[in-house]
Scaffold this motif. Sequence first.
Motif, PDB file in Angstrom:
ATOM      1  N   TYR A 218       0.833  -1.218   0.000  1.00 46.07           N
ATOM      2  CA  TYR A 218       0.000   0.000   0.000  1.00 46.07           C
ATOM      3  C   TYR A 218       0.863   1.262   0.000  1.00 46.07           C
ATOM      4  O   TYR A 218       0.877   2.034  -0.955  1.00 46.07           O
ATOM      5  CB  TYR A 218      -0.940  -0.006   1.198  1.00 46.07           C
ATOM      6  N   PHE A 219       1.638   1.426   1.059  1.00 44.46           N
ATOM      7  CA  PHE A 219       2.489   2.616   1.136  1.00 44.46           C
ATOM      8  C   PHE A 219       3.570   2.578   0.057  1.00 44.46           C
ATOM      9  O   PHE A 219       3.958   3.604  -0.491  1.00 44.46           O
ATOM     10  CB  PHE A 219       3.128   2.713   2.528  1.00 44.46           C
ATOM     11  N   GLN A 220       4.026   1.374  -0.264  1.00 42.39           N
ATOM     12  CA  GLN A 220       5.084   1.221  -1.258  1.00 42.39           C
ATOM     13  C   GLN A 220       4.622   1.698  -2.631  1.00 42.39           C
ATOM     14  O   GLN A 220       5.396   2.298  -3.384  1.00 42.39           O
ATOM     15  CB  GLN A 220       5.531  -0.251  -1.322  1.00 42.39           C
ATOM     16  N   SER A 221       3.357   1.428  -2.968  1.00 39.70           N
ATOM     17  CA  SER A 221       2.836   1.859  -4.277  1.00 39.70           C
ATOM     18  C   SER A 221       2.508   3.346  -4.256  1.00 39.70           C
ATOM     19  O   SER A 221       2.803   4.075  -5.208  1.00 39.70           O
ATOM     20  CB  SER A 221       1.569   1.074  -4.630  1.00 39.70           C
ATOM     21  N   LEU A 222       1.889   3.809  -3.161  1.00 40.30           N
ATOM     22  CA  LEU A 222       1.454   5.204  -3.122  1.00 40.30           C
ATOM     23  C   LEU A 222       2.627   6.167  -2.976  1.00 40.30           C
ATOM     24  O   LEU A 222       2.575   7.300  -3.455  1.00 40.30           O
ATOM     25  CB  LEU A 222       0.436   5.407  -2.003  1.00 40.30           C
ATOM     26  N   ALA A 223       3.689   5.686  -2.327  1.00 34.22           N
ATOM     27  CA  ALA A 223       4.864   6.549  -2.213  1.00 34.22           C
ATOM     28  C   ALA A 223       5.392   6.900  -3.602  1.00 34.22           C
ATOM     29  O   ALA A 223       5.903   7.990  -3.832  1.00 34.22           O
ATOM     30  CB  ALA A 223       5.940   5.853  -1.395  1.00 34.22           C
ATOM     31  N   ARG A 224       5.244   5.961  -4.525  1.00 35.74           N
ATOM     32  CA  ARG A 224       5.717   6.211  -5.891  1.00 35.74           C
ATOM     33  C   ARG A 224       4.947   7.341  -6.553  1.00 35.74           C
ATOM     34  O   ARG A 224       5.432   8.001  -7.459  1.00 35.74           O
ATOM     35  CB  ARG A 224       5.582   4.926  -6.732  1.00 35.74           C
ATOM     36  N   ILE A 225       3.706   7.570  -6.098  1.00 36.16           N
ATOM     37  CA  ILE A 225       2.907   8.653  -6.668  1.00 36.16           C
ATOM     38  C   ILE A 225       3.241   9.991  -6.000  1.00 36.16           C
ATOM     39  O   ILE A 225       3.360  11.013  -6.656  1.00 36.16           O
ATOM     40  CB  ILE A 225       1.397   8.349  -6.499  1.00 36.16           C
ATOM     41  N   HIS A 226       3.436   9.945  -4.680  1.00 38.33           N
ATOM     42  CA  HIS A 226       3.505  11.202  -3.939  1.00 38.33           C
ATOM     43  C   HIS A 226       4.906  11.633  -3.537  1.00 38.33           C
ATOM     44  O   HIS A 226       5.105  12.789  -3.181  1.00 38.33           O
ATOM     45  CB  HIS A 226       2.643  11.092  -2.677  1.00 38.33           C
ATOM     46  N   SER A 227       5.846  10.719  -3.561  1.00 41.01           N
ATOM     47  CA  SER A 227       7.161  11.085  -3.042  1.00 41.01           C
ATOM     48  C   SER A 227       7.937  11.937  -4.029  1.00 41.01           C
ATOM     49  O   SER A 227       7.812  11.780  -5.249  1.00 41.01           O
ATOM     50  CB  SER A 227       7.956   9.826  -2.742  1.00 41.01           C
ATOM     51  N   ARG A 228       8.733  12.854  -3.502  1.00 42.21           N
ATOM     52  CA  ARG A 228       9.631  13.616  -4.357  1.00 42.21           C
ATOM     53  C   ARG A 228      10.911  12.850  -4.591  1.00 42.21           C
ATOM     54  O   ARG A 228      11.558  12.983  -5.614  1.00 42.21           O
ATOM     55  CB  ARG A 228       9.949  14.970  -3.706  1.00 42.21           C
ATOM     56  N   LYS A 229      11.271  12.055  -3.585  1.00 43.07           N
ATOM     57  CA  LYS A 229      12.536  11.342  -3.699  1.00 43.07           C
ATOM     58  C   LYS A 229      12.444  10.021  -2.955  1.00 43.07           C
ATOM     59  O   LYS A 229      12.438  10.000  -1.725  1.00 43.07           O
ATOM     60  CB  LYS A 229      13.655  12.207  -3.123  1.00 43.07           C
ATOM     61  N   VAL A 230      12.339   8.956  -3.717  1.00 40.57           N
ATOM     62  CA  VAL A 230      12.268   7.641  -3.077  1.00 40.57           C
ATOM     63  C   VAL A 230      13.671   7.058  -2.987  1.00 40.57           C
ATOM     64  O   VAL A 230      14.393   6.979  -3.974  1.00 40.57           O
ATOM     65  CB  VAL A 230      11.367   6.675  -3.873  1.00 40.57           C
ATOM     66  N   GLU A 231      14.067   6.683  -1.789  1.00 43.00           N
ATOM     67  CA  GLU A 231      15.298   5.910  -1.609  1.00 43.00           C
ATOM     68  C   GLU A 231      14.817   4.493  -1.303  1.00 43.00           C
ATOM     69  O   GLU A 231      14.306   4.217  -0.216  1.00 43.00           O
ATOM     70  CB  GLU A 231      16.095   6.502  -0.447  1.00 43.00           C
ATOM     71  N   SER A 232      14.950   3.602  -2.308  1.00 41.38           N
ATOM     72  CA  SER A 232      14.303   2.305  -2.171  1.00 41.38           C
ATOM     73  C   SER A 232      15.114   1.345  -1.312  1.00 41.38           C
ATOM     74  O   SER A 232      15.747   0.417  -1.795  1.00 41.38           O
ATOM     75  CB  SER A 232      14.043   1.689  -3.535  1.00 41.38           C
ATOM     76  N   ARG A 233      15.102   1.602  -0.025  1.00 44.85           N
ATOM     77  CA  ARG A 233      15.682   0.659   0.934  1.00 44.85           C
ATOM     78  C   ARG A 233      15.064   0.948   2.284  1.00 44.85           C
ATOM     79  O   ARG A 233      14.535   2.034   2.528  1.00 44.85           O
ATOM     80  CB  ARG A 233      17.198   0.789   1.008  1.00 44.85           C
ATOM     81  N   SER A 234      15.133  -0.042   3.153  1.00 42.58           N
ATOM     82  CA  SER A 234      14.559   0.125   4.477  1.00 42.58           C
ATOM     83  C   SER A 234      15.664   0.489   5.450  1.00 42.58           C
ATOM     84  O   SER A 234      16.773  -0.028   5.353  1.00 42.58           O
ATOM     85  CB  SER A 234      13.882  -1.169   4.912  1.00 42.58           C
ATOM     86  N   LEU A 235      15.367   1.372   6.368  1.00 39.15           N
ATOM     87  CA  LEU A 235      16.354   1.708   7.400  1.00 39.15           C
ATOM     88  C   LEU A 235      16.335   0.669   8.512  1.00 39.15           C
ATOM     89  O   LEU A 235      17.132   0.703   9.426  1.00 39.15           O
ATOM     90  CB  LEU A 235      16.077   3.097   7.975  1.00 39.15           C
TER      91      LEU A 235
END
Lengths: 565, 310
Positions: A218-235
């Motif tokens: 859910y968040f993973q897909s929507l972040a792609r719409i709304h994020s300015r900068k996705v760093e695709s890794r988990s902290l």
Amino acid sequence: MTVGIIMLVHTDFERAEQVARHWTKSGCPVVIHVDRKSPTAEYDRFSMALNADPLVRFSKRHRCEWGKWSIVQATISACEVMLAEFPQADHVFLASGSCIPLRPVEELVQYLHDRPDTDFIESATTADVPWIVGGLSDERFTMFFPFSWKRQRYLFDKSVELQRKIGIRRRIPQGLVPHMGSQWWCLTRRTLDEILSDPNRRRHVAYFREVWIPDESYFQSLARIHSRKVESRSLTLSKFDFQGKPHVFYDDHLQLLRRSDCFVARKIWPRATRLYQTFLGSGGVAAGRSEPNPGKIDRIFARAVDRRLRGRAGLQMQSRFPRQGFEHGITAKPYSMFQGFTEIFEDFEDWLTRTTGARVHGHLFAPDRAHFADGQTVINGALSDSATLRDYDACQFLTSLIWNTRGERQCFQYGPADTQDINFMMVRDPNAQISIISGAWAVPLFRSGSSFAQLRQTAARLQKIEAQQLEIMRASWANARVRIWSMAEFIESPMEPLQTITDEFGQSGQRHLSEAPRLRDLSGFGQFLQHLKNEGMHPYLMGDFPVEQSDHMQVPPVRKPYLVR
Amino acid sequence: MKPVVDRTSAIEPGAILLFACVRNEAVRLPYFLSHYRKLGVDHFLIVDNGSDDGTVEQLRAAPDVSLWQTTASYKKARFGIDWLTWLMLRHGHDHWCLTVDADELLIYPHHDTRPLPALTDWLDRSGVPSFGAMMLDLYPKGRLGDAHYEPGQNPVEVMPWFDRGNYTIRLQPRHGNLWIQGGVRARVFFDTSPRRAPTLNKIPLVRWNRRYCYVTSTHYVLPYALNTVYATDGGEATSGILLHTKFLDTIVEKSKEEKSRREHFENSDLYETYYDRLIANPTLWCAQSSRFVSWRQLEGMGLMSRGGWT
């Protein structure tokens, strides 16, 4: 200017409380969601204990089920509280009750402060991810999942099967590209706010309600719409086992975790006292501004998955007993079987030892005992030379021998007078190098000088056994490196095959054989075979030997060095 | 079977229970109890079968032991299993239950850093209800009777040797279990009749249900699914080892007693010569024996495995 922590908790409340206090001590607000399935009494005690902390809030409780929408719903509720109540949270970090921060909280805050627009969320399209459990990748977005995977596996599987059969495909809402990734993310306030206030949120929610494991999409897909900068890794450092369940960290992982420089790790075993003391007590292990470096942990846990799934080649033991075809290696290392060589050469075993440095046994499967190298009665692993023990399971005797002597190439002599049980296994085994000079069993008979009436029977028996063995060895499905010569063929030019065989031992630097083993004196052998024929037996496996001594039969054993160029 | 001390009301949900049947084990018990306490066993449920060497007094005094006593035939109670099955039915349901003999010390991957609850939690999470541990016979370097052992001492100190690579394994379709034989007893005592060599596979740790039962010692369990403690796809399941301390110096004397009692094993006659040879105080050690160091060593040798639990 800080990071807000969402904590999903369903058990081990004392540890959760400890972690929550650790976060708030450094000024991080914490919003906690407690699974509604948890006992009320425990919830009450837990919330009472933390109520006095001004930086802690509890969000509306949902009944959470693995793989279902309820977990996302719980997260959303907690996020809404976080955004409404704690304006100082610039980033929001999703964690669980069994996560602990490994580094000082200030380092995480500083790290995020330096990257104000970055959303840390692992997010990849389904085509690109290897970590699918249950075999569902695209389909988790295009089917319905009315049944619980954990509690109603049969119905779950049947419903998937049925939907495949009748071709049900749900429509993915326009503008949405399904992405997947770790459930544990850290988003900026702005991105999170936009996701939650998306004008299409109702439509998205309606869609994701029916998706399988939406907490990973859910968040993973929507972040792609709304994020300015996705760093695709988990902290959050989180490793998965072969079943897709998270690995648990114990006290003995302390050093590994220390050196990982990761900010947060999960899951921690609730009774891992030393981990809690080290990372919460003294405020974690400072690593300055360094990046997380989970490489070593990744490797160790990948090895564990490999051991669970592939195991060690050539090992049979109490918890590894592969059925045929699943051995991933029938034996541990390459080895060589020689048939007929000691019969026609005087000093074959010594010569082979000298030339190759391998461990050369005599007839390991002889009827009287296992003739180990150097006349030993017990060999590596306390393997006994008793023929009875050996023949109780001759195949396991051989696999044990090869396993016990890993690191040293094993060679042994074999023949039709020996226990024949290992032929099928050897011929299936890519580690086996099999060299057979057929009919050579007749040489010891020839040299024994016994009466022909006796010899005739023995010869007939050995020839029959060897003929059957050769049939196995010539199987079309053979994986072993099998070479068969008739005796006549072999003694024409013995050096070439010997060179090829020893070359395959693969020692460093190929060497030319500078010394040949001594051929036995075979004068009269042709006559001997003719005698057998006259007795009514028909020796044929050795090939044709003229009755009259021909030139090459008279050639005495090659005594001077024989060089093959 | 009569209760001597019943402290079972102290058993809490989730406690790990140990079940054992003993006879004259006063020498072994001090270390036995401390070994399993250290691993995280919460309560011991023990049946005493006619001891007269102080075993009963020792167990009665231990705060975490419940003790029962019987003088009935060990053999007729299927080598004690009937007594234990009854206790497990009463007290073991939904607990992780460890069933061992007094001469068996369980070790498992990471046992030196992770207590038993770490293992059982992980088995629970992985949906694995039973855990296998093969018996590994330990022996001293010289004659059996000459290695002196003090009660309370770790028996591995006086008898650290074992056979590492001479085992035979076959699948028994009837119960779905592996049948493992070999090791030092096959090498020394059964070299002419390997089929009669003792069975070494055991499944000592089970998340118990009152409908379960052990068949022969802890070699096989019912229902069959519990016997699948091994992987058949080439991978390695997690497994442990029961360090078998049978060959303490007391074995020579005990063999004389056992021989006359004829209470052991399915066919006592077969074991006559076996006992005779033990009474003769033999040496089991050979130049290829291995010396015990740690579970990691055993794992490296392929006798046990961490499987996916790292």
